[in-house]
Write a protein that holds these residues in place. Structure first.
Motif, PDB file in Angstrom:
ATOM      1  N   GLN A  55     -30.310  23.594  -5.690  1.00  0.00           N
ATOM      2  CA  GLN A  55     -31.528  23.030  -5.099  1.00  0.00           C
ATOM      3  C   GLN A  55     -31.298  21.575  -4.687  1.00  0.00           C
ATOM      4  OE1 GLN A  55     -35.923  23.398  -6.486  1.00  0.00           O
ATOM      5  NE2 GLN A  55     -35.089  21.587  -7.491  1.00  0.00           N
ATOM      6  N   TRP A  56     -30.647  20.797  -5.555  1.00  0.00           N
ATOM      7  CA  TRP A  56     -30.329  19.397  -5.246  1.00  0.00           C
ATOM      8  C   TRP A  56     -29.478  19.324  -3.979  1.00  0.00           C
ATOM      9  CZ3 TRP A  56     -25.226  17.708  -5.247  1.00  0.00           C
ATOM     10  CH2 TRP A  56     -25.050  16.333  -4.988  1.00  0.00           C
ATOM     11  N   ASP A  57     -28.491  20.197  -3.873  1.00  0.00           N
ATOM     12  CA  ASP A  57     -27.603  20.200  -2.713  1.00  0.00           C
ATOM     13  C   ASP A  57     -28.387  20.487  -1.432  1.00  0.00           C
ATOM     14  OD1 ASP A  57     -25.124  20.145  -1.292  1.00  0.00           O
ATOM     15  OD2 ASP A  57     -25.049  22.331  -1.406  1.00  0.00           O
ATOM     16  N   MET A  58     -29.286  21.473  -1.470  1.00  0.00           N
ATOM     17  CA  MET A  58     -30.072  21.803  -0.274  1.00  0.00           C
ATOM     18  C   MET A  58     -31.048  20.683   0.076  1.00  0.00           C
ATOM     19  SD  MET A  58     -30.613  25.914  -0.604  1.00  0.00           S
ATOM     20  CE  MET A  58     -30.320  26.190  -2.350  1.00  0.00           C
ATOM     21  N   LEU A  59     -31.629  20.042  -0.930  1.00  0.00           N
ATOM     22  CA  LEU A  59     -32.500  18.891  -0.691  1.00  0.00           C
ATOM     23  C   LEU A  59     -31.723  17.769  -0.021  1.00  0.00           C
ATOM     24  CD1 LEU A  59     -35.018  17.039  -1.085  1.00  0.00           C
ATOM     25  CD2 LEU A  59     -34.144  16.578  -3.406  1.00  0.00           C
ATOM     26  N   GLU A  60     -30.603  17.403  -0.592  1.00  0.00           N
ATOM     27  CA  GLU A  60     -29.823  16.294  -0.047  1.00  0.00           C
ATOM     28  C   GLU A  60     -29.288  16.613   1.350  1.00  0.00           C
ATOM     29  OE1 GLU A  60     -29.637  13.184  -1.293  1.00  0.00           O
ATOM     30  OE2 GLU A  60     -31.080  13.972  -2.739  1.00  0.00           O
ATOM     31  N   PHE A  61     -28.832  17.842   1.550  1.00  0.00           N
ATOM     32  CA  PHE A  61     -28.375  18.251   2.878  1.00  0.00           C
ATOM     33  C   PHE A  61     -29.496  18.112   3.898  1.00  0.00           C
ATOM     34  CE2 PHE A  61     -28.518  21.691   6.015  1.00  0.00           C
ATOM     35  CZ  PHE A  61     -27.435  21.328   6.804  1.00  0.00           C
ATOM     36  N   SER A  62     -30.707  18.473   3.501  1.00  0.00           N
ATOM     37  CA  SER A  62     -31.852  18.455   4.417  1.00  0.00           C
ATOM     38  C   SER A  62     -32.253  17.063   4.849  1.00  0.00           C
ATOM     39  CB  SER A  62     -33.057  19.147   3.758  1.00  0.00           C
ATOM     40  OG  SER A  62     -32.784  20.506   3.534  1.00  0.00           O
ATOM     41  N   LYS A  63     -31.902  16.051   4.067  1.00  0.00           N
ATOM     42  CA  LYS A  63     -32.367  14.696   4.397  1.00  0.00           C
ATOM     43  C   LYS A  63     -31.262  13.670   4.630  1.00  0.00           C
ATOM     44  CE  LYS A  63     -33.039  13.110  -0.346  1.00  0.00           C
ATOM     45  NZ  LYS A  63     -33.945  12.524  -1.294  1.00  0.00           N
TER      46      LYS A  63
END
Length: 153
Positions: A55-63
């Protein structure tokens, strides 16, 4: 509020068709967090950490265009079967919650359909659905492990 965003928030919180992560991880005896019943390849601790990292990876990738994802698959799974202490378990739960809150704030302020500039066609809607799907899959595994250990309601 946009009806789609409202439904996505509900989905990210655990949806309505199954238990969410909060319920699945509530009141687990600390000693059970590292158990791998029936020779399963992972424990409840490893599943929770994996959910958090992904989840952290997808959040960081998204922003963040400069975000570097962990190496697959080793960077997404803890090696240890159990957390070192209860504080680590609580910290992981808090990090998961904090990142989820940040992701929800993101989907409320950005266009869900616009491709992420540094991606390869991904959109915020895709990342949202992927987080929800991935989390639901592994939450179900946590519930199964709890059933096998006799610690599920």
């Amino acid at each position: 509020m946009d009806p789609l965003v409202k439904e996505l928030k509900k989905l990210l919180a655990g949806g309505g068709a199954h238990v969410g992560l909060r319920e699945a991880t509530a009141n687990i005896p600390f000693a059970a967090l590292g158990e791998k019943p029936h020779d399963l390849p992972y424990s409840i601790w490893q599943l929770l950490e994996h959910i958090r990292i992904a989840q952290w990876d997808m959040l960081e990738f998204s922003k963040d265009a400069h975000h570097k994802s962990p190496e697959w698959p080793d960077g997404y799974w803890p090696k240890e079967a159990a957390p070192p202490d209860e504080k680590s378990w609580d910290k992981t739960l808090m990090q998961y919650e904090g990142d989820l809150k940040s992701f929800i704030e993101l989907i409320q302020t950005r266009d869900l359909y616009e491709p992420i500039p540094h991606g390869t066609g991904q959109t915020l809607l895709r990342e949202t659905l992927q987080i929800a799907d991935h989390t639901a899959y592994h939450v179900a595994e946590i519930v199964v492990i709890r059933r096998l250990l006799g610690i599920w309601k």
